[in-house]
Design a protein around this motif. Structure first.
Motif, PDB file in Angstrom:
ATOM      1  N   PRO A 174     -45.923 -54.181 -61.542  1.00 57.11           N
ATOM      2  CA  PRO A 174     -44.772 -53.323 -61.235  1.00 57.11           C
ATOM      3  C   PRO A 174     -44.834 -52.045 -62.063  1.00 57.11           C
ATOM      4  O   PRO A 174     -45.378 -52.022 -63.181  1.00 57.11           O
ATOM      5  CB  PRO A 174     -43.567 -54.179 -61.635  1.00 57.11           C
ATOM      6  CG  PRO A 174     -44.091 -55.580 -61.677  1.00 57.11           C
ATOM      7  CD  PRO A 174     -45.521 -55.477 -62.098  1.00 57.11           C
ATOM      8  N   GLY A 175     -44.300 -50.979 -61.514  1.00 59.69           N
ATOM      9  CA  GLY A 175     -44.334 -49.711 -62.229  1.00 59.69           C
ATOM     10  C   GLY A 175     -43.176 -48.815 -61.852  1.00 59.69           C
ATOM     11  O   GLY A 175     -42.381 -49.137 -60.960  1.00 59.69           O
ATOM     12  N   LYS A 176     -43.085 -47.677 -62.541  1.00 57.53           N
ATOM     13  CA  LYS A 176     -42.068 -46.689 -62.253  1.00 57.53           C
ATOM     14  C   LYS A 176     -42.678 -45.563 -61.420  1.00 57.53           C
ATOM     15  O   LYS A 176     -43.889 -45.372 -61.403  1.00 57.53           O
ATOM     16  CB  LYS A 176     -41.498 -46.115 -63.554  1.00 57.53           C
ATOM     17  CG  LYS A 176     -40.755 -47.133 -64.400  1.00 57.53           C
ATOM     18  CD  LYS A 176     -40.184 -46.476 -65.649  1.00 57.53           C
ATOM     19  CE  LYS A 176     -39.430 -47.478 -66.503  1.00 57.53           C
ATOM     20  NZ  LYS A 176     -38.878 -46.849 -67.728  1.00 57.53           N
ATOM     21  N   ALA A 177     -41.835 -44.831 -60.729  1.00 56.61           N
ATOM     22  CA  ALA A 177     -42.306 -43.702 -59.915  1.00 56.61           C
ATOM     23  C   ALA A 177     -42.961 -42.658 -60.802  1.00 56.61           C
ATOM     24  O   ALA A 177     -42.502 -42.405 -61.924  1.00 56.61           O
ATOM     25  CB  ALA A 177     -41.137 -43.089 -59.153  1.00 56.61           C
ATOM     26  N   PRO A 178     -44.057 -42.057 -60.351  1.00 51.59           N
ATOM     27  CA  PRO A 178     -44.696 -40.986 -61.129  1.00 51.59           C
ATOM     28  C   PRO A 178     -43.800 -39.763 -61.178  1.00 51.59           C
ATOM     29  O   PRO A 178     -42.868 -39.617 -60.382  1.00 51.59           O
ATOM     30  CB  PRO A 178     -45.982 -40.709 -60.342  1.00 51.59           C
ATOM     31  CG  PRO A 178     -45.684 -41.163 -58.948  1.00 51.59           C
ATOM     32  CD  PRO A 178     -44.738 -42.316 -59.074  1.00 51.59           C
ATOM     33  N   ASN A 179     -44.068 -38.886 -62.100  1.00 50.63           N
ATOM     34  CA  ASN A 179     -43.311 -37.649 -62.237  1.00 50.63           C
ATOM     35  C   ASN A 179     -44.281 -36.461 -62.193  1.00 50.63           C
ATOM     36  O   ASN A 179     -45.105 -36.312 -63.093  1.00 50.63           O
ATOM     37  CB  ASN A 179     -42.527 -37.650 -63.545  1.00 50.63           C
ATOM     38  CG  ASN A 179     -41.642 -36.420 -63.684  1.00 50.63           C
ATOM     39  OD1 ASN A 179     -41.285 -35.780 -62.696  1.00 50.63           O
ATOM     40  ND2 ASN A 179     -41.290 -36.094 -64.920  1.00 50.63           N
ATOM     41  N   PRO A 180     -44.247 -35.627 -61.124  1.00 45.05           N
ATOM     42  CA  PRO A 180     -43.318 -35.678 -60.000  1.00 45.05           C
ATOM     43  C   PRO A 180     -43.672 -36.792 -59.016  1.00 45.05           C
ATOM     44  O   PRO A 180     -44.823 -37.217 -58.939  1.00 45.05           O
ATOM     45  CB  PRO A 180     -43.469 -34.297 -59.353  1.00 45.05           C
ATOM     46  CG  PRO A 180     -44.866 -33.904 -59.675  1.00 45.05           C
ATOM     47  CD  PRO A 180     -45.151 -34.461 -61.038  1.00 45.05           C
ATOM     48  N   GLU A 181     -42.672 -37.228 -58.274  1.00 40.90           N
ATOM     49  CA  GLU A 181     -42.891 -38.334 -57.341  1.00 40.90           C
ATOM     50  C   GLU A 181     -43.711 -37.917 -56.137  1.00 40.90           C
ATOM     51  O   GLU A 181     -44.471 -38.708 -55.574  1.00 40.90           O
ATOM     52  CB  GLU A 181     -41.533 -38.881 -56.880  1.00 40.90           C
ATOM     53  CG  GLU A 181     -41.609 -40.132 -56.052  1.00 40.90           C
ATOM     54  CD  GLU A 181     -40.250 -40.783 -55.833  1.00 40.90           C
ATOM     55  OE1 GLU A 181     -40.042 -41.382 -54.751  1.00 40.90           O
ATOM     56  OE2 GLU A 181     -39.386 -40.691 -56.733  1.00 40.90           O
ATOM     57  N   VAL A 182     -43.575 -36.656 -55.696  1.00 39.76           N
ATOM     58  CA  VAL A 182     -44.331 -36.141 -54.552  1.00 39.76           C
ATOM     59  C   VAL A 182     -45.680 -35.621 -55.031  1.00 39.76           C
ATOM     60  O   VAL A 182     -45.738 -34.787 -55.948  1.00 39.76           O
ATOM     61  CB  VAL A 182     -43.544 -35.022 -53.823  1.00 39.76           C
ATOM     62  CG1 VAL A 182     -44.385 -34.436 -52.701  1.00 39.76           C
ATOM     63  CG2 VAL A 182     -42.248 -35.583 -53.261  1.00 39.76           C
ATOM     64  N   ALA A 183     -46.743 -36.084 -54.450  1.00 40.36           N
ATOM     65  CA  ALA A 183     -48.089 -35.665 -54.825  1.00 40.36           C
ATOM     66  C   ALA A 183     -48.433 -34.335 -54.159  1.00 40.36           C
ATOM     67  O   ALA A 183     -48.031 -34.074 -53.024  1.00 40.36           O
ATOM     68  CB  ALA A 183     -49.115 -36.724 -54.420  1.00 40.36           C
ATOM     69  N   THR A 184     -49.185 -33.492 -54.871  1.00 37.95           N
ATOM     70  CA  THR A 184     -49.603 -32.197 -54.341  1.00 37.95           C
ATOM     71  C   THR A 184     -51.091 -32.003 -54.631  1.00 37.95           C
ATOM     72  O   THR A 184     -51.712 -32.783 -55.344  1.00 37.95           O
ATOM     73  CB  THR A 184     -48.809 -31.040 -54.973  1.00 37.95           C
ATOM     74  OG1 THR A 184     -49.151 -30.945 -56.366  1.00 37.95           O
ATOM     75  CG2 THR A 184     -47.313 -31.271 -54.819  1.00 37.95           C
ATOM     76  N   PHE A 185     -51.650 -30.911 -54.088  1.00 42.96           N
ATOM     77  CA  PHE A 185     -53.066 -30.598 -54.290  1.00 42.96           C
ATOM     78  C   PHE A 185     -53.274 -29.627 -55.445  1.00 42.96           C
ATOM     79  O   PHE A 185     -54.394 -29.208 -55.698  1.00 42.96           O
ATOM     80  CB  PHE A 185     -53.668 -30.003 -53.015  1.00 42.96           C
ATOM     81  CG  PHE A 185     -53.725 -31.000 -51.884  1.00 42.96           C
ATOM     82  CD1 PHE A 185     -54.784 -31.894 -51.793  1.00 42.96           C
ATOM     83  CD2 PHE A 185     -52.733 -31.050 -50.928  1.00 42.96           C
ATOM     84  CE1 PHE A 185     -54.842 -32.815 -50.762  1.00 42.96           C
ATOM     85  CE2 PHE A 185     -52.790 -31.961 -49.892  1.00 42.96           C
ATOM     86  CZ  PHE A 185     -53.846 -32.839 -49.805  1.00 42.96           C
ATOM     87  N   TYR A 186     -52.207 -29.255 -56.132  1.00 47.29           N
ATOM     88  CA  TYR A 186     -52.313 -28.262 -57.217  1.00 47.29           C
ATOM     89  C   TYR A 186     -52.060 -28.921 -58.558  1.00 47.29           C
ATOM     90  O   TYR A 186     -51.247 -29.823 -58.671  1.00 47.29           O
ATOM     91  CB  TYR A 186     -51.302 -27.129 -57.005  1.00 47.29           C
ATOM     92  CG  TYR A 186     -51.706 -26.205 -55.911  1.00 47.29           C
ATOM     93  CD1 TYR A 186     -52.334 -24.997 -56.213  1.00 47.29           C
ATOM     94  CD2 TYR A 186     -51.477 -26.507 -54.579  1.00 47.29           C
ATOM     95  CE1 TYR A 186     -52.706 -24.124 -55.203  1.00 47.29           C
ATOM     96  CE2 TYR A 186     -51.855 -25.637 -53.572  1.00 47.29           C
ATOM     97  CZ  TYR A 186     -52.466 -24.451 -53.886  1.00 47.29           C
ATOM     98  OH  TYR A 186     -52.840 -23.582 -52.896  1.00 47.29           O
TER      99      TYR A 186
END
Length: 318
Positions: A306-318
């Motif tokens: 189990p884990g927590k949401a990454p920060n930021p939660e939305v992944a980007t290409f930058y």
């Protein structure tokens, strides 16, 4: 029975106003190697300061139609213009302010894009990208070659390179100097994870790059083991003993955020709780799945924590 329509090759040139599209198309149509007797329909969807000089075309059987409104891009009109000229191929100078879907959705079924090039002024491209990212990404995502013209020693090629690679790893990149000489991009893009590792560790900031590389270079991941953080989704329509795991990815702007998920098979999939975050270790194989309706990457569960949401939660290409 009606005869099957002959395939019509389409040569598509995109970019923004004064990006050099007209000049390049003019030079192409002056080239006898390109104009080898085929009747050509030239669709001009954007008129800048530079105008065409038809009298200089290598073949006079080039027929120009100006498309002033995006709404005029319909299958009926495209078929009509082609028939009026009895043309065998199409060259399109596309309006940079129109999304490419307008053209793709309008093209008759027998029209096939053979080549797609994007042209950009190296001095204004970064500004365009900052202010009109959706339109820039729209032109970059499917083109074979990006040509940056008006390049000088002051241009930061790495910055241009990163913008292109944020949309596509497949596009070739060319830089045209003020004197007309052309050099090609040779910047190496090392992946931010080790494909040779026993377990390929995907960092939170690298999910978008990995997901795209997985789709573009599937042969590099067959039978490999990966570990990444993702959100689990449980859906009734999935095949038995399976769930979806992935992250939301933003390719160009907030409006285009989509969930980029993968099918994961596990005998105990019923124990997975919907919309929970986990760090998953799984084996990758490419095969048919009803969840995709076609062949695609299917994960075989090895372990998860189990884990927590990454920060930021939305992944980007930058």
């Amino acid at each position: 029975m009606s005869k099957e329509k002959k395939d019509i090759p389409v040569y598509l040139f995109t970019g923004f106003l004064e990006a050099g599209k007209t000049r390049f198309i003019q030079e192409t149509l002056e080239d006898k190697r390109f104009c080898n007797g085929e009747r050509t329909l030239l669709l001009v969807c954007e008129e800048g300061e530079e105008e065409y000089a038809p009298e200089q075309f290598a073949d006079k059987r080039v027929y120009i139609r100006v498309v002033e409104e995006q709404s005029a891009l319909t299958a009926e009109n495209l078929d009509k213009w082609l028939a009026e000229c009895d043309a065998e191929r199409v060259v399109v100078e596309y309006n940079g302010m129109w999304l490419l879907d307008a053209l793709y959705q309008a093209m008759p079924e027998n029209w096939m894009v053979y080549q797609e090039f994007m042209f950009a002024d190296a001095n204004t491209f970064v500004s365009y990208n900052a202010n009109m990212r959706q339109l820039v990404y729209d032109k970059l995502k499917s083109c074979e070659l990006v040509v940056f013209n008006r390049c000088s020693d002051k241009i930061d090629k790495m910055e241009l390179h990163k913008i292109v690679r944020g949309a596509s790893r497949r596009s070739d990149i060319a830089y045209e100097a003020m004197d007309g000489t052309v050099s090609y991009d040779d910047i190496v893009d090392p992946l931010p994870f080790d494909l040779s590792a026993p377990v390929i560790e995907i960092g939170d900031e690298d999910y978008a790059v990995w997901y795209r590389d997985l789709s573009e270079q599937p042969q590099n991941y067959e039978n490999k083991t990966v570990r990444f953080k993702g959100k689990a989704l449980v859906r009734k329509r999935l095949p038995p003993k399976s769930f979806i795991v992935g992250r939301h990815v933003m390719t160009c702007c907030v409006q285009d955020i989509q969930f980029a998920g993968l099918v994961c098979q596990w005998d105990q999939a019923d124990a997975v709780q919907d919309e929970t975050w986990m760090t998953l270790t799984a084996k990758v194989n490419f095969k048919f799945s009803r969840a995709y309706g076609k062949k695609g990457p299917v994960l075989t569960f090895i372990e998860a924590t189990p884990g927590k949401a990454p920060n930021p939660e939305v992944a980007t290409f930058y």
